[in-house]
Design a protein around this motif. Structure first.
Motif, PDB file in Angstrom:
ATOM      1  N   LEU A  38       0.843  -1.192   0.000  1.00  0.00           N
ATOM      2  CA  LEU A  38       0.000   0.000   0.000  1.00  0.00           C
ATOM      3  C   LEU A  38       0.880   1.244   0.000  1.00  0.00           C
ATOM      4  N   LYS A  39       0.425   2.285  -0.673  1.00  0.00           N
ATOM      5  CA  LYS A  39       1.213   3.524  -0.808  1.00  0.00           C
ATOM      6  C   LYS A  39       1.572   4.145   0.538  1.00  0.00           C
ATOM      7  N   ASP A  40       0.691   4.017   1.518  1.00  0.00           N
ATOM      8  CA  ASP A  40       0.917   4.667   2.810  1.00  0.00           C
ATOM      9  C   ASP A  40       1.903   3.916   3.708  1.00  0.00           C
ATOM     10  N   LEU A  41       2.289   2.707   3.308  1.00  0.00           N
ATOM     11  CA  LEU A  41       3.178   1.906   4.145  1.00  0.00           C
ATOM     12  C   LEU A  41       4.625   2.028   3.698  1.00  0.00           C
ATOM     13  N   ASP A  66       8.163   0.804   2.603  1.00  0.00           N
ATOM     14  CA  ASP A  66       8.647  -0.327   1.805  1.00  0.00           C
ATOM     15  C   ASP A  66      10.163  -0.414   1.974  1.00  0.00           C
ATOM     16  N   ASP A  72      10.947   7.061  -5.100  1.00  0.00           N
ATOM     17  CA  ASP A  72       9.813   6.230  -4.684  1.00  0.00           C
ATOM     18  C   ASP A  72       9.840   4.845  -5.322  1.00  0.00           C
ATOM     19  N   ARG A 116       9.295   1.010  -5.278  1.00  0.00           N
ATOM     20  CA  ARG A 116       8.425   0.080  -4.556  1.00  0.00           C
ATOM     21  C   ARG A 116       8.697  -1.325  -5.083  1.00  0.00           C
TER      22      ARG A 116
END
Length: 81
Positions: free
Chosen positions: A12-15, A17, A37, A39
């Motif tokens: 998820l984007k909010d977590l 990585d 960014d 991921r």
């Protein structure tokens, strides 16, 4: 009929990585600037025997919800060919 189904699982984007952060740091150390960014996720390819593409997608979606992805931390996307 046999369908090739791909399940793309991403955090998820909010977590946070941590793997993505490590790769981003490595790229920076190599002088590959401008990358942001990063991921890291999973790509799962399955051959599914089903009556239709929609039925194959439904099987893959059930597999993703029950086994392939953790809904608390990950999202998934399914494509059928």
């Amino acid at each position: 009929m046999t369908y090739t189904v791909q399940v793309k699982v991403m955090p998820l984007k909010d977590l946070l990585d941590p793997q993505g952060k490590a790769v981003m740091g490595g790229l920076s150390n190599l002088g590959l600037n401008g990358v942001s960014d990063v991921r890291i996720g999973k790509n799962i390819t399955m051959q599914i025997e089903a009556a239709s593409g929609d039925a194959a997608k439904a099987i893959a979606e059930e597999a993703a919800k029950k086994l392939l992805a953790n809904p608390v931390m990950e999202q998934f996307e399914i494509s059928v060919n």
